[in-house]
Design a protein around this motif. Structure first.
Motif, PDB file in Angstrom:
ATOM      1  N   GLY A 254     115.004 -23.278  31.445  1.00 64.43           N
ATOM      2  CA  GLY A 254     115.103 -24.548  30.741  1.00 64.43           C
ATOM      3  C   GLY A 254     116.201 -25.442  31.286  1.00 64.43           C
ATOM      4  N   LEU A 255     116.190 -26.680  30.797  1.00 62.10           N
ATOM      5  CA  LEU A 255     117.174 -27.683  31.214  1.00 62.10           C
ATOM      6  C   LEU A 255     118.412 -27.738  30.317  1.00 62.10           C
ATOM      7  N   ASN A 256     118.449 -26.920  29.273  1.00 64.86           N
ATOM      8  CA  ASN A 256     119.547 -26.923  28.306  1.00 64.86           C
ATOM      9  C   ASN A 256     119.557 -28.208  27.472  1.00 64.86           C
ATOM     10  N   THR A 257     118.387 -28.824  27.337  1.00 63.00           N
ATOM     11  CA  THR A 257     118.232 -30.012  26.496  1.00 63.00           C
ATOM     12  C   THR A 257     116.964 -29.862  25.666  1.00 63.00           C
ATOM     13  N   CYS A 258     116.915 -30.585  24.571  1.00 63.54           N
ATOM     14  CA  CYS A 258     115.734 -30.583  23.725  1.00 63.54           C
ATOM     15  C   CYS A 258     115.200 -32.011  23.618  1.00 63.54           C
ATOM     16  N   PRO A 259     113.856 -32.176  23.678  1.00 60.99           N
ATOM     17  CA  PRO A 259     113.286 -33.517  23.623  1.00 60.99           C
ATOM     18  C   PRO A 259     113.348 -34.113  22.215  1.00 60.99           C
TER      19      PRO A 259
ATOM     20  N   THR B  44      99.856 -35.226  21.945  1.00 59.75           N
ATOM     21  CA  THR B  44      99.418 -36.368  22.743  1.00 59.75           C
ATOM     22  C   THR B  44     100.249 -37.616  22.465  1.00 59.75           C
ATOM     23  N   THR B  45     100.829 -37.707  21.296  1.00 63.20           N
ATOM     24  CA  THR B  45     101.632 -38.888  20.970  1.00 63.20           C
ATOM     25  C   THR B  45     102.965 -38.895  21.689  1.00 63.20           C
ATOM     26  N   GLU B  46     103.413 -37.740  22.130  1.00 60.38           N
ATOM     27  CA  GLU B  46     104.719 -37.617  22.791  1.00 60.38           C
ATOM     28  C   GLU B  46     104.611 -37.212  24.254  1.00 60.38           C
ATOM     29  N   ASN B  47     103.400 -36.968  24.772  1.00 57.53           N
ATOM     30  CA  ASN B  47     103.210 -36.452  26.134  1.00 57.53           C
ATOM     31  C   ASN B  47     103.968 -35.156  26.363  1.00 57.53           C
ATOM     32  N   LEU B  48     103.936 -34.279  25.380  1.00 54.64           N
ATOM     33  CA  LEU B  48     104.623 -32.995  25.468  1.00 54.64           C
ATOM     34  C   LEU B  48     103.648 -31.852  25.233  1.00 54.64           C
TER      35      LEU B  48
ATOM     36  N   PHE C 190     113.848 -34.981  18.600  1.00 54.12           N
ATOM     37  CA  PHE C 190     114.202 -34.147  17.445  1.00 54.12           C
ATOM     38  C   PHE C 190     113.428 -32.832  17.417  1.00 54.12           C
ATOM     39  N   TRP C 191     112.640 -32.565  18.452  1.00 61.29           N
ATOM     40  CA  TRP C 191     111.894 -31.305  18.508  1.00 61.29           C
ATOM     41  C   TRP C 191     112.852 -30.145  18.750  1.00 61.29           C
ATOM     42  N   LYS C 192     112.577 -29.024  18.155  1.00 59.03           N
ATOM     43  CA  LYS C 192     113.468 -27.865  18.241  1.00 59.03           C
ATOM     44  C   LYS C 192     112.990 -26.879  19.304  1.00 59.03           C
ATOM     45  N   VAL C 193     112.735 -27.423  20.506  1.00 62.28           N
ATOM     46  CA  VAL C 193     112.290 -26.659  21.665  1.00 62.28           C
ATOM     47  C   VAL C 193     113.076 -27.134  22.880  1.00 62.28           C
ATOM     48  N   GLU C 194     113.095 -26.341  23.948  1.00 62.26           N
ATOM     49  CA  GLU C 194     113.884 -26.699  25.131  1.00 62.26           C
ATOM     50  C   GLU C 194     113.012 -27.255  26.257  1.00 62.26           C
ATOM     51  N   ASN C 195     113.487 -28.309  26.911  1.00 66.44           N
ATOM     52  CA  ASN C 195     112.793 -28.881  28.064  1.00 66.44           C
ATOM     53  C   ASN C 195     112.770 -27.888  29.217  1.00 66.44           C
ATOM     54  N   VAL C 196     111.657 -27.883  29.958  1.00 65.52           N
ATOM     55  CA  VAL C 196     111.482 -26.958  31.081  1.00 65.52           C
ATOM     56  C   VAL C 196     112.046 -27.548  32.365  1.00 65.52           C
ATOM     57  N   LYS C 197     112.744 -26.703  33.086  1.00 68.50           N
ATOM     58  CA  LYS C 197     113.208 -27.048  34.426  1.00 68.50           C
ATOM     59  C   LYS C 197     112.275 -26.439  35.467  1.00 68.50           C
ATOM     60  N   GLU C 198     111.944 -25.167  35.294  1.00 67.66           N
ATOM     61  CA  GLU C 198     111.163 -24.446  36.305  1.00 67.66           C
ATOM     62  C   GLU C 198     110.283 -23.395  35.662  1.00 67.66           C
TER      63      GLU C 198
ATOM     64  N   PHE D 124     109.430 -23.665  24.681  1.00 63.38           N
ATOM     65  CA  PHE D 124     109.743 -24.606  25.749  1.00 63.38           C
ATOM     66  C   PHE D 124     108.800 -25.799  25.675  1.00 63.38           C
ATOM     67  N   ALA D 125     109.229 -26.915  26.280  1.00 65.27           N
ATOM     68  CA  ALA D 125     108.426 -28.136  26.297  1.00 65.27           C
ATOM     69  C   ALA D 125     108.287 -28.657  27.719  1.00 65.27           C
ATOM     70  N   ILE D 126     107.071 -29.072  28.058  1.00 64.86           N
ATOM     71  CA  ILE D 126     106.789 -29.718  29.337  1.00 64.86           C
ATOM     72  C   ILE D 126     106.478 -31.175  29.056  1.00 64.86           C
ATOM     73  N   ASN D 127     107.145 -32.066  29.770  1.00 64.84           N
ATOM     74  CA  ASN D 127     106.886 -33.498  29.661  1.00 64.84           C
ATOM     75  C   ASN D 127     105.763 -33.845  30.628  1.00 64.84           C
ATOM     76  N   THR D 128     104.578 -34.123  30.101  1.00 73.39           N
ATOM     77  CA  THR D 128     103.418 -34.367  30.955  1.00 73.39           C
ATOM     78  C   THR D 128     103.310 -35.821  31.423  1.00 73.39           C
TER      79      THR D 128
END
Length: 108
Positions: free
Chosen positions: A86-91, A31-35, A93-101, A56-60
């Motif tokens: 994924g988007l080929n990026t990580c949010p 909740t602190t990161e909206n992820l 310092f988290w060691k997970v990948e941002n979601v594209k689809e 994977f990570a979703i930015n809410t």
């Protein structure tokens, strides 16, 4: 020939994000990161080096991310398989990948 070589240097390298599939096995909300972090049962392929957790990570905080989360929660509840790109990026310092689809298949 030198002109072709020079043009080739100007073309940016295309990088694709990771891909994973299967049922959603883990969900974690920050909740602190909206992820929202999640993992799928299948192996993640072509993921960036920063995705050490193969998650994977979703930015809410975005409308698109909120819609992705709704779809993910439906798939988690019904045990539907998902395909994640994924988007080929990580949010941060988290060691997970941002979601594209996210694609859900209720027929598998």
């Amino acid at each position: 020939m030198k002109i072709l070589y020079a043009l080739a240097l100007l073309v940016p390298l295309v990088s694709f994000g990771g891909e994973g599939g299967g049922v959603v096995t883990d969900l974690s909300v920050l909740t602190t990161e909206n992820l929202v972090f999640f993992r799928v049962a299948g192996r993640v392929k072509e993921t960036p080096r920063c995705n050490e957790e193969e998650m994977f990570a979703i930015n809410t905080s975005t409308i698109g991310g909120q819609e992705q989360l709704k779809l993910l929660l439906l798939a988690f509840e019904k045990k539907y398989p998902v395909k994640v790109t994924g988007l080929n990026t990580c949010p941060g310092f988290w060691k997970v990948e941002n979601v594209k689809e996210i694609t859900v298949s209720a027929n598998d």
